[in-house]
Design a protein around this motif. Structure first.
Motif, PDB file in Angstrom:
ATOM      1  N   LEU A  28       0.840  -1.209   0.000  1.00 23.95           N
ATOM      2  CA  LEU A  28       0.000   0.000   0.000  1.00 23.95           C
ATOM      3  C   LEU A  28       0.870   1.252   0.000  1.00 23.95           C
ATOM      4  O   LEU A  28       0.628   2.206  -0.737  1.00 23.95           O
ATOM      5  N   ALA A  29       1.920   1.185   0.835  1.00 25.18           N
ATOM      6  CA  ALA A  29       2.828   2.328   0.926  1.00 25.18           C
ATOM      7  C   ALA A  29       3.502   2.607  -0.412  1.00 25.18           C
ATOM      8  O   ALA A  29       3.559   3.749  -0.864  1.00 25.18           O
ATOM      9  N   LEU A  32       1.047   4.004  -2.892  1.00 21.00           N
ATOM     10  CA  LEU A  32       0.719   5.407  -2.641  1.00 21.00           C
ATOM     11  C   LEU A  32       1.847   6.338  -3.046  1.00 21.00           C
ATOM     12  O   LEU A  32       1.620   7.485  -3.410  1.00 21.00           O
ATOM     13  N   TRP A  69      10.989  10.791  -6.570  1.00 21.08           N
ATOM     14  CA  TRP A  69       9.611  11.135  -6.905  1.00 21.08           C
ATOM     15  C   TRP A  69       9.404  12.650  -7.034  1.00 21.08           C
ATOM     16  O   TRP A  69       8.312  13.098  -7.359  1.00 21.08           O
TER      17      TRP A  69
END
Lengths: 445, 173
Positions: A28-29, A32, A69
């Protein structure tokens, strides 16, 4: 013993579910990180207009270029909040922020060392251009340092003959990147002692810089090659030069410049007073001549590539940095002007917008206003930003650009990041196209 | 540590901005980190993760907001101390209750865990929020709240960590 066995058995029984949940969390991390939650896109409340909405992306006090990112996240957010232009740094502290064969040849280093380590030498400019095109953001690489270079840089060490000197033979300068004394011009001599101490510490910590001689043919060729390299190699909307594309008024006493002056003045040496008006004019004209070479070189590669300039207000730019941008505009050497007006005081801010040189520029080309959105040591309230954007709009300018990305809506601001984003969303509720700039053919003669 | 990792996905903000989603995501990072340590001592680590996430989701979904990532609206120290104690007591109770349900399966006197959480959060939050407020007034940077909340989490981790060590010394329930 029994308990140990019991725990061991239980632990084994629960091993799979534990690791399933753990990996689920990790998954999930990661998901995301790659696909961050999208902001709620407000429906456009007004029709799309024409307005420059830019931001500078720099490497100083900013991680945008260094984190994996950073670029995608920044451009995605900017696009969603209806910005339309980014000015990413490509030349700073004697290093390029793209793999450059020109820089490699002259400085021995193809790009910034931080990018080599943290981004494994990837081409961040190519990433910005690609992502910018996807997000409909105009990308205009920004040659931030112009002729300035750190005294300890490879560039300065390898080419001592390129550095300009004062009348007393010294060359070191303390960079005042934002001309801090200009930020609060109303009270220049009444700063509290804490401020003076802060300033003293800043000066001690700041790396000294030198200035490449903009009149020196080899310096000119190097800067020109860098600019042309970017225009040839990347699909950019333009290039931008700023207030460092000039020469501090106290410099110009290096052997090359003195010889050149003497050649053109029947053997007479330059005046001892660096602020002598004729001496200022002579040096400024030489820089103007070089600006014309830059313009022609850019247009010969791509006639649609803009030459953007983000200078200080004219009087300061000309008298302190010999940057005669009024003449540059009159001679058609600039396609877009983004005037840096980093003032806290609104009256001073307004006064700078009404200067004759600015009014003249507005009659020729699109003119936007550079607004300070904050620095680590100088946070700016959102209210001030909103007031300044409104003042720019009220006076019919072509838009705004903010210095700089990290202070738009990060923890570096006085308000929470989300509150800042909401405020920018109300400033820019709908998308806007960039001001149109008609391509001009290179000036002749 | 878990809190710092959670900042990769959760942005500290005002109470109204930090709700169920933020609480759930933040809790996942925290609980995952805690479970990595706990699994060496207890065979209930994955239930711990579930309980923590559900508790934080409940806290975040309530009007209070996921308080572990919230910056108070005021900068004044006095209200920050008072609200820190009040909010900390509520969060500590809710979180402690959720995790107590898991702990009581293996640990004697597990109810002490609730008290430890109340104490940890009431003290931690009031200290963290106060320090964050003072720093923010000095620097005018929202970053100060991050420092304050980090401090709060450190205090909470210290107090509840000591409590856990004491509890683990006890016989299994």
């Amino acid at each position: 013993m029994t308990r140990k066995r019991h725990r061991g058995r239980k632990g084994k029984q629960n091993r799979n579910p534990t690791w399933f949940i753990s990996w689920l969390c990790l998954g999930l991390a990661i998901a995301l990180s790659i696909y961050p939650p999208q902001f709620k896109a407000n429906p456009p409340t007004i029709s799309a207009s024409t307005e420059l909405r830019g931001v500078w992306l720099t490497n100083v006090a900013s991680g945008v270029l260094y984190t994996p990112w950073g670029i995608n996240r920044a451009l995605d957010q900017l696009s969603q909040l209806n910005f339309n232009t980014v000015y990413p740094v490509v030349w700073n502290r004697g290093n390029t922020f793209y793999p450059s064969s020109v820089a490699k040849r002259v400085t021995g280093r193809s790009q910034d060392r931080g990018l080599k380590i943290l981004r494994l030498g990837n081409d961040v400019l190519a990433q910005i251009v690609k992502q910018g095109n996807r997000q409909r953001l105009r990308v205009i690489p920004w040659f931030e340092y112009g002729f300035m270079a750190p005294a300890g840089s490879n560039l300065a060490k390898r080419h001592p003959g390129w550095i300009s000197l004062r009348g007393d033979g010294t060359k070191m300068l303390t960079p005042d990147i934002l001309e801090p004394n200009l930020l609060k011009p109303a009270k220049p001599n009444v700063e509290p002692s804490s401020r003076k101490i802060q300033e003293f510490i800043r000066k001690q910590l700041t790396r000294k810089v030198v200035w490449l001689n903009p009149l020196h043919p080899e310096v000119q060729q190097f800067i020109l090659d860098l600019i042309v390299e970017v225009v040839e190699k990347y699909d950019v909307a333009g290039i931008q030069l700023d207030d460092h594309f000039g020469l501090p008024v106290e410099l110009g006493y290096d052997p090359y410049t003195i010889r050149l002056y003497q050649q053109e003045h029947q053997g007479k040496s330059p005046p001892i007073n660096p602020k002598d008006s004729e001496w200022i004019r002579w040096r400024a004209d030489k820089i103007t001549d070089f600006m014309e070479r830059v313009f022609q070189a850019v247009k010969s590669v791509n006639p649609y590539c803009l030459v953007s300039l983000s200078p200080n207000p004219y009087n300061f730019a000309y008298r302190s940095y010999l940057q005669d941008w009024q003449t540059w505009i009159k001679r058609g050497l600039v396609n877009e002007l983004v005037l840096q007006v980093y003032r806290d005081d609104l009256k001073t801010f307004a006064a700078e917008l009404s200067q004759p040189a600015v009014q003249m520029a507005r009659g020729q080309i699109p003119v936007g206003v550079g607004i300070l959105s904050g620095l680590w040591g100088r946070p700016v309230d959102m209210k001030q930003i909103q007031q300044q954007v409104q003042m720019v709009r009220d006076r019919g300018f072509n838009g705004v650009s903010f210095f700089y990305w990290e202070s738009l809506w990060s923890y570096m601001s006085p308000e929470s990041p989300k509150k800042r984003r909401e405020a920018f969303r109300s400033l820019f509720p709908a998308s806007a196209t960039q001001p149109k700039v008609l391509p001009k053919s290179p000036p002749t003669g | 540590m878990g809190f710092l990792v959670s900042l990769l996905w959760v942005e500290i903000g005002d109470r109204t901005d930090i709700r169920l989603v933020e609480g759930t995501i933040g809790a996942s990072a925290i609980a995952f980190s805690q479970a990595l340590v706990l699994r060496q001592h207890l065979a209930i680590a994955w239930w711990w993760i579930l309980a923590s996430i559900l508790s934080w989701a409940l806290i975040g979904g309530s009007g209070m907001g996921a308080i572990g990532w919230v910056a108070p609206g005021t900068l004044l120290s006095e209200p920050r101390i008072i609200f820190g104690v009040l909010n900390g007591t509520i969060v500590g109770t809710m979180l402690g209750l959720g995790q107590w349900l898991v702990l009581r399966q293996q640990v004697k006197k597990a109810w002490m865990w609730i008290l430890a959480n109340v104490a940890g959060w009431a003290i931690g939050l009031s200290i963290g929020w106060t320090v964050g407020g003072i720093l923010r007034q000095t620097t005018r940077l929202f970053f100060s709240e991050l420092i304050g909340l980090t401090l709060a989490w450190v205090v909470v981790a210290g107090i509840t960590g000591v409590a856990l060590v004491v509890l683990l010394r006890g016989k299994p329930a």
